[in-house]
Scaffold this motif. Sequence first.
Motif, PDB file in Angstrom:
ATOM      1  N   SER A  72      35.186  29.147  -7.744  1.00 29.16           N
ATOM      2  CA  SER A  72      36.592  28.728  -7.843  1.00 29.16           C
ATOM      3  C   SER A  72      37.242  28.611  -6.466  1.00 29.16           C
ATOM      4  CB  SER A  72      37.392  29.708  -8.713  1.00 29.16           C
ATOM      5  OG  SER A  72      36.946  29.637 -10.032  1.00 29.16           O
ATOM      6  N   LEU A  73      36.543  27.908  -5.587  1.00 32.03           N
ATOM      7  CA  LEU A  73      37.032  27.749  -4.220  1.00 32.03           C
ATOM      8  C   LEU A  73      37.150  26.270  -3.864  1.00 32.03           C
ATOM      9  CD1 LEU A  73      35.020  30.332  -2.052  1.00 32.03           C
ATOM     10  CD2 LEU A  73      37.463  30.334  -2.478  1.00 32.03           C
ATOM     11  N   GLU A  74      38.251  25.929  -3.222  1.00 28.84           N
ATOM     12  CA  GLU A  74      38.378  24.571  -2.699  1.00 28.84           C
ATOM     13  C   GLU A  74      37.655  24.489  -1.361  1.00 28.84           C
ATOM     14  OE1 GLU A  74      42.220  22.713  -2.531  1.00 28.84           O
ATOM     15  OE2 GLU A  74      42.852  23.733  -4.370  1.00 28.84           O
ATOM     16  N   ILE A  75      36.882  23.432  -1.159  1.00 26.80           N
ATOM     17  CA  ILE A  75      36.214  23.200   0.126  1.00 26.80           C
ATOM     18  C   ILE A  75      36.949  22.055   0.801  1.00 26.80           C
ATOM     19  CG2 ILE A  75      34.039  22.615   1.266  1.00 26.80           C
ATOM     20  CD1 ILE A  75      32.653  23.628  -1.385  1.00 26.80           C
ATOM     21  N   GLU A  76      37.648  22.368   1.880  1.00 27.97           N
ATOM     22  CA  GLU A  76      38.454  21.313   2.505  1.00 27.97           C
ATOM     23  C   GLU A  76      37.574  20.362   3.299  1.00 27.97           C
ATOM     24  OE1 GLU A  76      41.501  22.769   5.047  1.00 27.97           O
ATOM     25  OE2 GLU A  76      40.181  24.016   6.245  1.00 27.97           O
ATOM     26  N   GLU A  77      38.110  19.160   3.507  1.00 27.12           N
ATOM     27  CA  GLU A  77      37.343  18.094   4.128  1.00 27.12           C
ATOM     28  C   GLU A  77      37.365  18.132   5.656  1.00 27.12           C
ATOM     29  OE1 GLU A  77      41.363  16.249   2.878  1.00 27.12           O
ATOM     30  OE2 GLU A  77      40.191  18.058   2.557  1.00 27.12           O
ATOM     31  N   LYS A  78      38.138  19.038   6.243  1.00 24.13           N
ATOM     32  CA  LYS A  78      38.316  19.117   7.700  1.00 24.13           C
ATOM     33  C   LYS A  78      36.975  19.141   8.442  1.00 24.13           C
ATOM     34  CE  LYS A  78      39.457  22.533  11.102  1.00 24.13           C
ATOM     35  NZ  LYS A  78      39.485  23.975  11.203  1.00 24.13           N
ATOM     36  N   ILE A  79      36.859  18.298   9.469  1.00 21.75           N
ATOM     37  CA  ILE A  79      35.648  18.245  10.296  1.00 21.75           C
ATOM     38  C   ILE A  79      35.709  19.385  11.311  1.00 21.75           C
ATOM     39  CG2 ILE A  79      34.222  16.813  11.829  1.00 21.75           C
ATOM     40  CD1 ILE A  79      34.573  15.540   9.102  1.00 21.75           C
ATOM     41  N   ASN A  80      34.789  20.340  11.196  1.00 23.17           N
ATOM     42  CA  ASN A  80      34.789  21.482  12.113  1.00 23.17           C
ATOM     43  C   ASN A  80      34.136  21.156  13.450  1.00 23.17           C
ATOM     44  OD1 ASN A  80      36.053  23.009  10.184  1.00 23.17           O
ATOM     45  ND2 ASN A  80      34.195  24.023   9.475  1.00 23.17           N
ATOM     46  N   LYS A  81      33.034  20.405  13.413  1.00 27.80           N
ATOM     47  CA  LYS A  81      32.300  20.083  14.645  1.00 27.80           C
ATOM     48  C   LYS A  81      31.615  18.730  14.501  1.00 27.80           C
ATOM     49  CE  LYS A  81      32.580  23.711  17.497  1.00 27.80           C
ATOM     50  NZ  LYS A  81      33.862  24.192  17.054  1.00 27.80           N
ATOM     51  N   ILE A  82      31.485  18.052  15.632  1.00 26.04           N
ATOM     52  CA  ILE A  82      30.677  16.828  15.734  1.00 26.04           C
ATOM     53  C   ILE A  82      29.715  17.035  16.897  1.00 26.04           C
ATOM     54  CG2 ILE A  82      30.695  14.382  16.421  1.00 26.04           C
ATOM     55  CD1 ILE A  82      33.408  14.122  15.019  1.00 26.04           C
ATOM     56  N   ARG A  83      28.445  16.677  16.686  1.00 27.45           N
ATOM     57  CA  ARG A  83      27.461  16.719  17.775  1.00 27.45           C
ATOM     58  C   ARG A  83      26.653  15.432  17.759  1.00 27.45           C
ATOM     59  NH1 ARG A  83      30.314  19.873  19.498  1.00 27.45           N
ATOM     60  NH2 ARG A  83      30.009  22.072  19.994  1.00 27.45           N
ATOM     61  N   TRP A  84      26.569  14.774  18.913  1.00 33.24           N
ATOM     62  CA  TRP A  84      25.791  13.543  19.035  1.00 33.24           C
ATOM     63  C   TRP A  84      24.314  13.865  19.230  1.00 33.24           C
ATOM     64  CZ3 TRP A  84      27.843   8.662  18.575  1.00 33.24           C
ATOM     65  CH2 TRP A  84      29.225   8.542  18.657  1.00 33.24           C
ATOM     66  N   LEU A  85      23.459  12.967  18.756  1.00 32.72           N
ATOM     67  CA  LEU A  85      22.040  13.049  19.072  1.00 32.72           C
ATOM     68  C   LEU A  85      21.771  12.102  20.238  1.00 32.72           C
ATOM     69  CD1 LEU A  85      22.077  14.298  16.207  1.00 32.72           C
ATOM     70  CD2 LEU A  85      19.867  13.239  15.823  1.00 32.72           C
ATOM     71  N   PRO A  86      20.775  12.416  21.092  1.00 30.78           N
ATOM     72  CA  PRO A  86      20.455  11.483  22.183  1.00 30.78           C
ATOM     73  C   PRO A  86      20.044  10.132  21.599  1.00 30.78           C
ATOM     74  CG  PRO A  86      19.341  13.587  22.493  1.00 30.78           C
ATOM     75  CD  PRO A  86      19.934  13.622  21.129  1.00 30.78           C
TER      76      PRO A  86
END
Length: 430
Positions: A72-86
């Motif tokens: 019974s938990l909402e999972i918010e859509e907020k982006i916590n981290k972005i990491r690029w690949l080479p």
Amino acid sequence: VSGVCFSADIISTVEFNYSGELLATGDKGGRVVIFQHEQEVGFSKNRPHLRGEYNVYSTFQSHEPEFDYLKSLEIEEKINKIRWLPQQNAAHFLLSTNDKTIKLWKISERDKRAEGYNLKDEDGRVRDPFRITSLRVPVLMPMDLMVEASPRRIFANAHTYHINSISVNSDHETYLSADDLRINLWHLEITDRSFNIVDIKPANMEELTEVITAAECHPHQCNVFVYSSSKGTIRLCDMREAALCDRHSKFFEEPEDPSSRSFFSEIISSISDVKFSHSGRYMMTRDYLSVKVWDLNMENRPVETYQVHEYLRSKLCSLYENDCIFDKFECCWNGSDSAIMTGSYNNFFRMFDRNTRRDITLEASRESSKPRATLKPRKVSTGGKRKKDEISVDSLDFNKKILHTAWHPKDNVIAVAATNNLYIFQDKIN
């Protein structure tokens, strides 16, 4: 609407790719916006220099709000981290994560389309097979450039707690993800399983004394990673020693000065970010009031300590009451590891030169950041008589904060996220 900021538009992460040509931002609404550097070549006396602006290259919805019916938990859509690949080919790949699910996105360009099909008309309708009397060979025709973002892998259901970090390994095949109590190691091709490499969850949750706050892979040694804790300690682990790295190889902690101990000591010593230098020799940690640089060969104390906003020490009580004391500021290195940057309040950000030990406070705001204008250094007055250009500690706006910053991997170009605005600054060349 001018002056109105919607929660979904608040920028929650900023990251340059390996070349610095692309800059990605994630926001609380689950969107990823990628900016591309538009080159504008100018010539100085000594060498040609590249100036230019970052313009929107691609925008896509990375995560949607979800609901965990079991808990019974909402999972918010907020982006916590972005990491690029080479970059390995013409396409670009990045990892983005919210609290629970990591996604691998492919960003590719299309500027041609096939025309002249046998079984359907140009408008897509299926042709009558009896009317097809000749065989046509489809041809590729030029079209307007289209940038497509498509999810290639979804790494889900591996974290019980909220993901705070993802870090791509130097082998470019694996990456780690960390939540409050566990760190998992993933292979980029395998989505249905990951290896748990750190687990600090006690058998009895009432005995819980610390949580993991950040984790990062070493830039050159694929077996080494570090993670920081809410107790102000950093552990360096070597995956060659054991499958489960619960026993660290190195333990970095600065002894506390008993004379400065207060009710807030534990809260402000919590590390909000850890970053290896590009060389791999040093690492930098950010706590509430300072940035520390550690030599990986010396565990007992940092080699450099920079005070970010020491003038707030007398204001910790009110910062605790308005919850600002729990803000998680990030930090970053410049391309040559000679300077570091981190954010503060009132839309101020701080830069420290490691060689000269000089520091500067700058402000990211619409008033001070007119295009092509030079930023003026800002100073905070801590009491007594205030000078003309100084700002009083009591008039700082704690709702305006710079938590997320990024430094171009090669040039003196920085990206600073101030609530729902992204500012990009570059060295002024005469």
